[in-house]
Write a protein that holds these residues in place. Structure first.
Motif, mmCIF file in Angstrom:
data_model
loop_
_atom_site.group_PDB
_atom_site.id
_atom_site.type_symbol
_atom_site.label_atom_id
_atom_site.label_comp_id
_atom_site.label_asym_id
_atom_site.label_seq_id
_atom_site.Cartn_x
_atom_site.Cartn_y
_atom_site.Cartn_z
ATOM 1 N N ARG A 271 71.489 135.086 11.225
ATOM 2 C CA ARG A 271 70.536 136.196 11.325
ATOM 3 C C ARG A 271 71.211 137.448 11.858
ATOM 4 O O ARG A 271 71.022 138.537 11.338
ATOM 5 N N GLY A 272 71.983 137.245 12.925
ATOM 6 C CA GLY A 272 72.640 138.393 13.582
ATOM 7 C C GLY A 272 73.653 139.070 12.680
ATOM 8 O O GLY A 272 73.883 140.284 12.799
ATOM 9 N N LEU A 273 74.267 138.320 11.778
ATOM 10 C CA LEU A 273 75.290 138.903 10.905
ATOM 11 C C LEU A 273 74.705 139.814 9.827
ATOM 12 O O LEU A 273 75.436 140.449 9.075
ATOM 13 N N ALA A 274 73.367 139.892 9.779
ATOM 14 C CA ALA A 274 72.740 140.847 8.856
ATOM 15 C C ALA A 274 72.851 142.264 9.412
ATOM 16 O O ALA A 274 72.738 143.242 8.677
ATOM 17 N N ALA A 275 73.069 142.396 10.714
ATOM 18 C CA ALA A 275 73.174 143.728 11.343
ATOM 19 C C ALA A 275 74.558 144.313 11.084
ATOM 20 O O ALA A 275 75.401 143.683 10.438
ATOM 21 N N ASP A 276 74.803 145.513 11.598
ATOM 22 C CA ASP A 276 76.118 146.143 11.424
ATOM 23 C C ASP A 276 77.152 145.579 12.389
ATOM 24 O O ASP A 276 78.354 145.629 12.138
ATOM 25 N N LEU A 277 76.680 145.108 13.531
ATOM 26 C CA LEU A 277 77.566 144.542 14.562
ATOM 27 C C LEU A 277 76.770 143.465 15.278
ATOM 28 O O LEU A 277 75.564 143.628 15.490
ATOM 29 N N LEU A 278 77.450 142.369 15.617
ATOM 30 C CA LEU A 278 76.759 141.273 16.311
ATOM 31 C C LEU A 278 77.360 141.096 17.695
ATOM 32 O O LEU A 278 78.576 140.967 17.846
ATOM 33 N N LEU A 279 76.497 141.102 18.707
ATOM 34 C CA LEU A 279 76.934 140.836 20.076
ATOM 35 C C LEU A 279 76.291 139.537 20.526
ATOM 36 O O LEU A 279 75.059 139.445 20.618
ATOM 37 N N THR B 54 71.249 151.084 17.425
ATOM 38 C CA THR B 54 69.872 150.603 17.456
ATOM 39 C C THR B 54 69.914 149.113 17.769
ATOM 40 O O THR B 54 70.385 148.320 16.957
ATOM 41 N N PRO B 55 69.455 148.724 18.965
ATOM 42 C CA PRO B 55 69.512 147.299 19.316
ATOM 43 C C PRO B 55 68.460 146.497 18.554
ATOM 44 O O PRO B 55 67.363 146.977 18.313
ATOM 45 N N GLN B 56 68.852 145.295 18.172
ATOM 46 C CA GLN B 56 67.921 144.406 17.475
ATOM 47 C C GLN B 56 68.030 143.039 18.159
ATOM 48 O O GLN B 56 69.093 142.406 18.110
ATOM 49 N N LEU B 57 66.975 142.633 18.827
ATOM 50 C CA LEU B 57 67.048 141.387 19.599
ATOM 51 C C LEU B 57 66.828 140.178 18.709
ATOM 52 O O LEU B 57 65.879 140.127 17.934
ATOM 53 N N VAL B 58 67.722 139.219 18.829
ATOM 54 C CA VAL B 58 67.616 137.962 18.080
ATOM 55 C C VAL B 58 67.158 136.911 19.109
ATOM 56 O O VAL B 58 67.557 136.983 20.279
ATOM 57 N N VAL C 153 71.089 169.119 10.057
ATOM 58 C CA VAL C 153 72.501 168.765 9.949
ATOM 59 C C VAL C 153 72.608 167.299 9.518
ATOM 60 O O VAL C 153 71.730 166.492 9.825
ATOM 61 N N LYS C 154 73.679 166.986 8.790
ATOM 62 C CA LYS C 154 73.884 165.591 8.356
ATOM 63 C C LYS C 154 74.555 164.807 9.478
ATOM 64 O O LYS C 154 75.575 165.243 10.026
ATOM 65 N N VAL C 155 73.984 163.657 9.791
ATOM 66 C CA VAL C 155 74.568 162.781 10.817
ATOM 67 C C VAL C 155 74.629 161.357 10.253
ATOM 68 O O VAL C 155 73.941 161.033 9.287
ATOM 69 N N TYR C 156 75.457 160.535 10.868
ATOM 70 C CA TYR C 156 75.523 159.136 10.447
ATOM 71 C C TYR C 156 74.342 158.360 11.007
ATOM 72 O O TYR C 156 73.911 158.606 12.139
ATOM 73 N N ARG C 157 73.870 157.433 10.207
ATOM 74 C CA ARG C 157 72.799 156.546 10.656
ATOM 75 C C ARG C 157 73.307 155.731 11.839
ATOM 76 O O ARG C 157 74.479 155.350 11.870
ATOM 77 N N ARG C 158 72.447 155.485 12.801
ATOM 78 C CA ARG C 158 72.865 154.680 13.953
ATOM 79 C C ARG C 158 73.107 153.234 13.505
ATOM 80 O O ARG C 158 72.273 152.668 12.795
ATOM 81 N N PRO C 159 74.220 152.625 13.936
ATOM 82 C CA PRO C 159 74.444 151.228 13.564
ATOM 83 C C PRO C 159 73.396 150.319 14.207
ATOM 84 O O PRO C 159 72.982 150.554 15.343
ATOM 85 N N VAL C 160 72.973 149.321 13.457
ATOM 86 C CA VAL C 160 72.065 148.313 14.008
ATOM 87 C C VAL C 160 72.931 147.235 14.660
ATOM 88 O O VAL C 160 73.859 146.705 14.035
ATOM 89 N N VAL C 161 72.648 146.956 15.913
ATOM 90 C CA VAL C 161 73.450 145.993 16.664
ATOM 91 C C VAL C 161 72.582 144.805 17.053
ATOM 92 O O VAL C 161 71.635 144.940 17.840
ATOM 93 N N ALA C 162 72.881 143.656 16.464
ATOM 94 C CA ALA C 162 72.131 142.440 16.792
ATOM 95 C C ALA C 162 72.612 141.907 18.138
ATOM 96 O O ALA C 162 73.811 141.870 18.407
#
Ligand code: AMP
Ligand code: MG
Length: 397
Positions: free
Chosen positions: A236-244, A216-220, A169-178
């Protein structure tokens, strides 16, 4: 900027992100990986469901008009086969749950209400036409859309996909969250801190929350409390889909996050919300990416993620419907707070979810108290007193 109420701030997050019409990339998954993913296509039934009229009971397929009476049993049909003949007047076919209803029959009588002897079955009650029969296509018709793009798939949806022959089935890619912690006092988990230092717990609670919410968490690396280093890490963090970001958004002299973001020409949608914990929460967009400046106290970071950032993440993940369930539970003791802020305080919900008790804590840095809670008690901003036994909203942890 004017501080927003809890619900205005939440609406702002949802409306702002919806207006940006996020369109995440699409990928394919097998059924084993489909649960909790967000569907990226409409799913249509490949045939009627059920594909033939089926019995929903063990018993006898009959003509309702023949009852009550004694009928001739002309055969048997079970799930996985079909009765070749046709039921005529005064006849019945023994039938099992799930089996196709023989032609000529218009009702099923439960085996409990029948008396069998040799080739005959005696039924002393009348039957309603159509009873215990699921007509062909009553659940879904062939080509009907049964799941819509944007739905977060649960285990029932996975069953539906399987039932209609969809192995992938087609699903959306998980957003990368910095995830970007800030603060000169913050050290790595593996490090032995000086007594004036604090281990970086927020990055890990956030990583767990992001993963649970479908990102998908991405630790900065931790940003030092200088404009230059914070700027480098934010870029760096703004390269992800969402920055926390965590920390650095209060009014202190070394809280440089907002200043750095302003320097990057960020748009700010709000920078204060009338909640506790988490009042200095910031939400904005820079270089086309949304960000949250989450207050650094661990409970503030946890709560503001759950009530605001999770909604953002879900929308960026392509999810169509966003919800925050705040069911009611009865207070086991009296509760009061100062009006003006919506409070999300650690609490214990009883096993059946009916009763709630506040957990004693020492403020928003008290991680041990947070672990003793299984929910947050949600106290309205305009109501000070809640007597014992009163209903109050809760948010599950
Ligand atoms: P701030 O919002 O930067 O003023 O941070 C408030 C407080 O939150 C700090 O004094 C720390 O005690 C705590 N804190 C900030 N960042 C973290 C982190 N990454 N992990 C754990 N605690 C933190
Ligand atoms: Mg700080």
């Amino acid at each position: 900027m004017v501080p927003l109420t809890f619900s205005d701030a939440r609406d702002t997050v949802i409306e702002t992100i919806r207006a940006a019409r996020p369109s995440p990339a699409v990928e394919e998954t097998g059924l084993e990986g489909a649960c909790a993913r967000v569907l990226a296509e409409d799913i249509a039934a490949d045939r009627d469901s059920p594909s033939v009229a089926r019995s929903v009971r063990d018993g006898y397929a009959v003509r309702a008009i023949d009852l009550p009476g004694e009928l001739e049993v002309v055969g048997e049909v079970r799930a996985g086969e079909r009765f070749a003949g046709r039921i005529g007047p005064g006849q019945a076919v023994e039938i099992m749950t799930g089996a196709p209803v023989p032609s000529g029959a218009d009702a099923v009588v439960m085996v409990e209400y029948t008396k069998r002897s040799d080739g005959l079955v005696r039924i002393d009650r009348s039957a309603e036409p159509h009873q215990f029969i699921n007509p062909q296509g009553c659940e879904a018709a062939a080509h009907e859309t049964v799941l819509h793009s944007g739905k977060r798939l649960d285990y029932c949806d996975v069953a539906l996909l399987a039932a209609f022959g969809r192995a992938t089935v087609k699903v959306y890619r998980r957003p990368v969250v910095a995830i970007l912690p800030t603060g000169d006092e913050i050290v790595d988990v593996g490090q032995v801190p000086e007594e004036f230092q604090i281990r970086n717990s927020n990055a890990w609670s956030l990583a767990a929350q992001v993963a649970r919410a479908g990102g998908t968490p991405q630790l900065v690396p931790v940003a030092r409390d200088t404009v230059d280093h914070t700027r480098e890490m934010i870029e760096r963090g703004l390269a992800a889909d969402l920055l926390l970001l965590s920390g650095g958004v209060s009014a202190g002299k070394y809280d440089v996050v907002e200043e750095v973001l302003a320097g990057l020409e960020a748009e700010f949608f709000f920078d204060r919300v009338l909640i506790q914990p988490g009042q200095p929460l910031v939400f904005g967009r820079a270089r086309g990416k949304f960000f949250f400046g989450l207050p650094g106290n661990p409970a503030s970071t946890m709560v503001t993620f759950e009530i605001f950032a999770r909604a953002a993440l879900e929308l960026l993940a392509g999810q169509a419907e966003i919800s925050l369930h705040l069911p009611l539970a009865r207070l086991t003791r009296e509760f009061h707070h100062r009006i003006g802020l919506t409070r999300f305080l650690p609490a214990r919900l009883s096993a059946d979810g009916s009763a709630v008790t506040p957990v004693e804590w020492h403020g928003s840095g008290d991680i041990p108290a947070m672990t003793r809670a299984n929910a947050y008690l949600v106290a309205d901003a305009d109501r000070a007193e809640y007597p014992r036994g009163e209903l109050i909203r809760v948010l599950l942890k």
